[in-house]
Enzyme design. Sequence first.
Site, PDB file in Angstrom:
ATOM      1  N   ASP A 124      84.964 109.273  90.873  1.00  0.00           N
ATOM      2  CA  ASP A 124      85.605 108.572  89.767  1.00  0.00           C
ATOM      3  C   ASP A 124      85.414 107.067  89.937  1.00  0.00           C
ATOM      4  OD1 ASP A 124      86.518 110.894  88.596  1.00  0.00           O
ATOM      5  OD2 ASP A 124      88.488 110.814  89.551  1.00  0.00           O
ATOM      6  N   TYR A 175      87.862 113.967 101.852  1.00  0.00           N
ATOM      7  CA  TYR A 175      88.519 112.897 101.116  1.00  0.00           C
ATOM      8  C   TYR A 175      89.811 112.496 101.824  1.00  0.00           C
ATOM      9  CZ  TYR A 175      85.518 114.610  97.321  1.00  0.00           C
ATOM     10  OH  TYR A 175      84.443 115.004  96.553  1.00  0.00           O
ATOM     11  N   ARG A 194      92.547 114.578  92.113  1.00  0.00           N
ATOM     12  CA  ARG A 194      93.650 114.266  91.200  1.00  0.00           C
ATOM     13  C   ARG A 194      94.474 115.515  90.863  1.00  0.00           C
ATOM     14  NH1 ARG A 194      91.309 112.218  86.124  1.00  0.00           N
ATOM     15  NH2 ARG A 194      89.310 113.035  86.826  1.00  0.00           N
ATOM     16  N   ASP A 211      96.082 109.876  87.906  1.00  0.00           N
ATOM     17  CA  ASP A 211      95.826 108.787  88.853  1.00  0.00           C
ATOM     18  C   ASP A 211      96.571 107.533  88.406  1.00  0.00           C
ATOM     19  OD1 ASP A 211      94.322 107.698  86.778  1.00  0.00           O
ATOM     20  OD2 ASP A 211      92.381 108.063  87.725  1.00  0.00           O
TER      21      ASP A 211
END
Length: 307
Positions: free
Chosen positions: A47, A75, A181, A89
Site C-alpha cells: 500500500d 510484516y 489491514r 488504516d
Amino acid sequence: MARRRKGRDISGWVVIDKPAGPTSTTVVNKVRWAFDARKAGHAGTLDPDATGVLAIALGEATKTVPFITDALKAYVFTVRLGAATNTDDLEGEIIATSDLRPDDATIKEALHAFVGDIGQVPPQFSAVKIDGERAYKRARDGETMEIAARPLYVESLIMLERPDADHVTLEMVCGKGGYVRSIARDLGEVLGCKGHVRELRRTWSGPFDIANAITLAQVEEMAKTPALDDYLGPLEMGLQDLPQVTASSEGATRLRNGNPGMVFAKDVEYGDECWAVHEGTAVAVGIYKSGELHPSRVFNPSDINGN
C-alpha cells in the site's frame, strides 16, 4: 513487426526499501528508469503508506516473479486500538470507536485464531474486483460491498510490544494475498475494541530481506551510473524455492528452444516443478519427467548476461 522496447539488456533483482507515499507501481517505474531497463515488475504490492521490502525484477527476472509472489512474507505492523476506519488504516475516516482496552494476555490469546489456514475478507478499499470493477473505486463513491472471504495461510502472528494502552505492535508471516489491514480490523472486532493499522512495514519477502535493501533516494542518486548495477542481484534469486536440476549442453540448447531437454536431477520426483541451470546460468523452469525437463518458462541467455 513489433517495435523493440528501448533500454538495456539487463536482468536481475533489486530490493527496495519502499518509503511511505508512492505506490508500488511508481517505485517500479522509477527503478526501471534508473537502470534503463527494458522491462520491470514487482513481487507483491505494498500500500502507498506501507514501507519496507519491495522486490523488483528487471528483464528476464520478471519471468520468476510468480515464484516470489507465492513465497512467505513477513510484516511488522502497529494496530491502533479503540477505533475502526473505513479504510482499515490511518488514512480513513473513523466509523466506530470503543473505550475498551484489552490487556496483553487477552491480545496474545486472540492472535491464535488468526494462525493457520484462515478465511479473510479484503478491505472495502482494496484492489479486488467486484463485478469487474476495483473495490476501492466503488468504495470511494460511498458504496459498501459484500466481499467474499479469501483463503490465507498465516504461519505465525505474534505480539512484539505494547507501546501504550492504545497500540500493539505485531509481526505476521503469511502467504500470498494477505491484507494486514484486514488482520487489524478483525482483531479489533474479536477483542471488542475496534482497530486499524497505524504503521506497516514488510521486513522480508521470500529470499529478499530488508537488510539488503537500498532506498529509493539511493536509486535516484545513482541513477544511470555503473554504481547502481552493484545492487542488482541475480535472476536465480527468484527461483530459490524451486528444486534445481542441471542441464547438459545438448539439454540446455533444447530447453532454450522451448523443447524438453535432458537434465541431471537429485532428490527430484516425476512431475516436480524445477529450474535448470547450465554453466552457472538459469536456463528454464519446467516439469521434470523421466530425466527431462519440460519447459514452461525459458530464459534468454543474452538478456541475462547482457547486464
